[in-house]
Scaffold this active site. Structure first.
Site, PDB file in Angstrom:
ATOM      1  N   TYR A   6      -6.838 101.700  -7.189  1.00  0.00           N
ATOM      2  CA  TYR A   6      -7.950 101.611  -6.241  1.00  0.00           C
ATOM      3  C   TYR A   6      -9.217 101.104  -6.947  1.00  0.00           C
ATOM      4  O   TYR A   6      -9.869 100.161  -6.486  1.00  0.00           O
ATOM      5  CB  TYR A   6      -8.215 102.984  -5.618  1.00  0.00           C
ATOM      6  CG  TYR A   6      -9.457 103.043  -4.756  1.00  0.00           C
ATOM      7  CD1 TYR A   6      -9.464 102.489  -3.483  1.00  0.00           C
ATOM      8  CD2 TYR A   6     -10.614 103.676  -5.207  1.00  0.00           C
ATOM      9  CE1 TYR A   6     -10.604 102.556  -2.686  1.00  0.00           C
ATOM     10  CE2 TYR A   6     -11.748 103.749  -4.427  1.00  0.00           C
ATOM     11  CZ  TYR A   6     -11.735 103.189  -3.164  1.00  0.00           C
ATOM     12  OH  TYR A   6     -12.862 103.253  -2.383  1.00  0.00           O
ATOM     13  N   ARG A  58     -10.037  97.808  14.670  1.00  0.00           N
ATOM     14  CA  ARG A  58      -8.961  97.933  15.660  1.00  0.00           C
ATOM     15  C   ARG A  58      -9.299  98.862  16.809  1.00  0.00           C
ATOM     16  O   ARG A  58      -8.695  98.779  17.874  1.00  0.00           O
ATOM     17  CB  ARG A  58      -7.687  98.434  14.965  1.00  0.00           C
ATOM     18  CG  ARG A  58      -7.125  97.474  13.929  1.00  0.00           C
ATOM     19  CD  ARG A  58      -5.886  98.058  13.274  1.00  0.00           C
ATOM     20  NE  ARG A  58      -5.291  97.129  12.320  1.00  0.00           N
ATOM     21  CZ  ARG A  58      -4.236  97.401  11.584  1.00  0.00           C
ATOM     22  NH1 ARG A  58      -3.650  98.586  11.687  1.00  0.00           N
ATOM     23  NH2 ARG A  58      -3.746  96.516  10.730  1.00  0.00           N
ATOM     24  N   LYS A 113     -11.270  97.400  -6.433  1.00  0.00           N
ATOM     25  CA  LYS A 113     -12.696  97.321  -6.109  1.00  0.00           C
ATOM     26  C   LYS A 113     -13.453  96.535  -7.181  1.00  0.00           C
ATOM     27  O   LYS A 113     -14.350  95.740  -6.871  1.00  0.00           O
ATOM     28  CB  LYS A 113     -13.270  98.731  -5.977  1.00  0.00           C
ATOM     29  CG  LYS A 113     -12.879  99.468  -4.714  1.00  0.00           C
ATOM     30  CD  LYS A 113     -13.626  98.930  -3.512  1.00  0.00           C
ATOM     31  CE  LYS A 113     -13.487  99.848  -2.308  1.00  0.00           C
ATOM     32  NZ  LYS A 113     -14.293  99.422  -1.152  1.00  0.00           N
ATOM     33  N   ALA A 126     -15.000  98.673   5.232  1.00  0.00           N
ATOM     34  CA  ALA A 126     -13.550  98.831   5.373  1.00  0.00           C
ATOM     35  C   ALA A 126     -12.854  98.713   4.022  1.00  0.00           C
ATOM     36  O   ALA A 126     -13.258  97.930   3.161  1.00  0.00           O
ATOM     37  CB  ALA A 126     -13.003  97.781   6.329  1.00  0.00           C
ATOM     38  N   ALA A 127     -11.796  99.489   3.857  1.00  0.00           N
ATOM     39  CA  ALA A 127     -11.035  99.452   2.596  1.00  0.00           C
ATOM     40  C   ALA A 127      -9.724 100.197   2.789  1.00  0.00           C
ATOM     41  O   ALA A 127      -9.571 101.012   3.700  1.00  0.00           O
ATOM     42  CB  ALA A 127     -11.828 100.088   1.465  1.00  0.00           C
ATOM     43  N   ARG A 128      -8.790  99.896   1.912  1.00  0.00           N
ATOM     44  CA  ARG A 128      -7.641 100.786   1.745  1.00  0.00           C
ATOM     45  C   ARG A 128      -8.115 101.876   0.798  1.00  0.00           C
ATOM     46  O   ARG A 128      -8.421 101.629  -0.370  1.00  0.00           O
ATOM     47  CB  ARG A 128      -6.430 100.053   1.158  1.00  0.00           C
ATOM     48  CG  ARG A 128      -5.179 100.933   1.081  1.00  0.00           C
ATOM     49  CD  ARG A 128      -3.981 100.145   0.545  1.00  0.00           C
ATOM     50  NE  ARG A 128      -2.729 100.885   0.720  1.00  0.00           N
ATOM     51  CZ  ARG A 128      -2.214 101.731  -0.174  1.00  0.00           C
ATOM     52  NH1 ARG A 128      -2.839 101.938  -1.323  1.00  0.00           N
ATOM     53  NH2 ARG A 128      -1.077 102.352   0.068  1.00  0.00           N
ATOM     54  N   GLY A 151     -13.557 133.215   3.424  1.00  0.00           N
ATOM     55  CA  GLY A 151     -13.779 134.331   2.514  1.00  0.00           C
ATOM     56  C   GLY A 151     -12.684 134.519   1.499  1.00  0.00           C
ATOM     57  O   GLY A 151     -12.491 135.623   0.972  1.00  0.00           O
ATOM     58  N   SER A 185     -17.130 101.557  -5.082  1.00  0.00           N
ATOM     59  CA  SER A 185     -16.790 102.918  -5.510  1.00  0.00           C
ATOM     60  C   SER A 185     -17.199 103.122  -6.960  1.00  0.00           C
ATOM     61  O   SER A 185     -17.121 102.202  -7.780  1.00  0.00           O
ATOM     62  CB  SER A 185     -15.284 103.145  -5.375  1.00  0.00           C
ATOM     63  OG  SER A 185     -14.891 104.357  -6.005  1.00  0.00           O
ATOM     64  N   SER A 209     -24.277 112.660   0.068  1.00  0.00           N
ATOM     65  CA  SER A 209     -24.058 112.891   1.482  1.00  0.00           C
ATOM     66  C   SER A 209     -23.991 111.544   2.188  1.00  0.00           C
ATOM     67  O   SER A 209     -24.656 110.576   1.794  1.00  0.00           O
ATOM     68  CB  SER A 209     -25.173 113.755   2.082  1.00  0.00           C
ATOM     69  OG  SER A 209     -26.264 112.974   2.480  1.00  0.00           O
TER      70      SER A 209
END
Length: 309
Positions: free
Chosen positions: A137, A33, A141, A66-68, A186, A111, A203
């Site tokens: 979720y 979008r 998947k 893309a995913a919810r 801290g 995931s 990462s």
């Protein structure tokens, strides 16, 4: 080669899109979008009804980021239906159209929640394990993975599935970012005694590197790969490393783990405490051996990049 990237404005998709654009060897179609100057943008939602034929025209490979996304406290009345609408039905709609239009490979960023939520007192997760998702979720998947593999068998389109654990890096949000900020300020944190758990992280730069390998590697076809930095950390080690890369003193208090468990029972926050004190480890041996791949960034490298403003 022309690629279609979904989720190009998201955390993983954004880093991937920028990395591929810098290479200059790929023509990029971007499905979403938001505007972008890194490729041709096609404005569509991910759902069961949209026509993606224009975005898929001439595309050889789809990278589906893309995913919810998973959230800790989902406000939807029927979270499973909401996740399925995007992550399962939307994914399959896109994949079916891709196969019909001659796309050769479909790379699906899934995931580790497909495997489950925890490896506390268990072996590390492997790609060959039976899926054991425990939340909406993860279930959405897992269902998408199974249907994609069936579609691949029926059509001949290569399916590549990648299951990351928590993904972090510069600009990451949610719990990782909050913990990094607390360390930077801290603030004393009660995690010094949480030393016996082990958690795999990845990462975003290592994840993107693996995705790029999976675009072209012949042995990636129709396989599932787990990915991590290949160096698991305890919660105490994670906080100490966050302090080190930000040149801050690690002000950590040795609160016994059993007190966290008592607090979890009283406050009914077992899932939160499990993430702090439990383990979630991934065995990426198969990924490394099959693809001859090693994470190019160490955990310390990744934390340093995540700490950049």
């Amino acid at each position: 080669m022309k690629l279609l990237i979904t989720g190009y404005s998201g955390f993983v998709g954004g880093v991937l899109t920028e990395s591929l654009a810098e290479l200059g060897t790929y023509e990029l179609n971007l499905l979403g979008r938001k505007s972008s100057n890194l490729g041709d943008v096609f404005h569509h939602s991910l759902d069961a009804d949209s026509d993606y034929s224009e975005a898929l025209d001439g595309v050889e490979t789809v990278v589906h980021c893309a995913a919810r996304v998973h959230v800790m406290q989902d406000k939807a009345l029927d979270p499973l239906a909401e996740f399925r609408a995007v992550n399962t039905q939307g994914t399959l709609n896109l994949a079916r159209q891709a196969a019909q239009l001659g796309v050769k490979r479909f790379v699906f960023v899934s995931s580790i929640k497909v495997n489950g939520e925890s490896t506390t007192d268990k072996p590390a997760f492997c790609a060959s394990d039976k899926p054991m998702p425990e939340d909406p979720y993860g279930l959405s998947k897992a269902e998408a993975e199974a249907q994609l593999l069936r579609l691949g068998q029926e059509t001949g389109m290569d399916i590549v599935i990648i299951r990351p654990p928590l993904v972090y890096g510069q600009g990451v949000k949610a719990n990782f970012a909050s913990l990094m900020r607390f360390v930077a300020k801290g603030l004393p944190l009660p995690f010094r005694a949480i030393r016996n758990n082990r958690r795999s992280l990845v990462s975003v730069y290592n994840l993107v590197d693996l995705i790029k390998v999976c675009l072209v590697h012949p042995l990636a076809a129709n396989k599932t790969f787990l990915v991590s930095d290949d160096q698991d950390l305890s919660t105490a080690e994670m906080v100490a490393l966050m302090a080190r890369v930000q040149n801050k003193k690690n002000i950590a208090i040795p609160v016994p783990v059993f007190l966290f468990r008592i607090a979890a029972a009283v406050l009914k926050k077992q899932d939160v405490v499990d993430r702090l004190t439990g383990s979630l480890q991934l065995d990426i041996t198969e990924t490394k051996n099959t693809l001859d791949w090693t994470p190019p960034y160490s955990v310390e490298d990744g934390f340093k990049l995540a700490a950049k403003k």
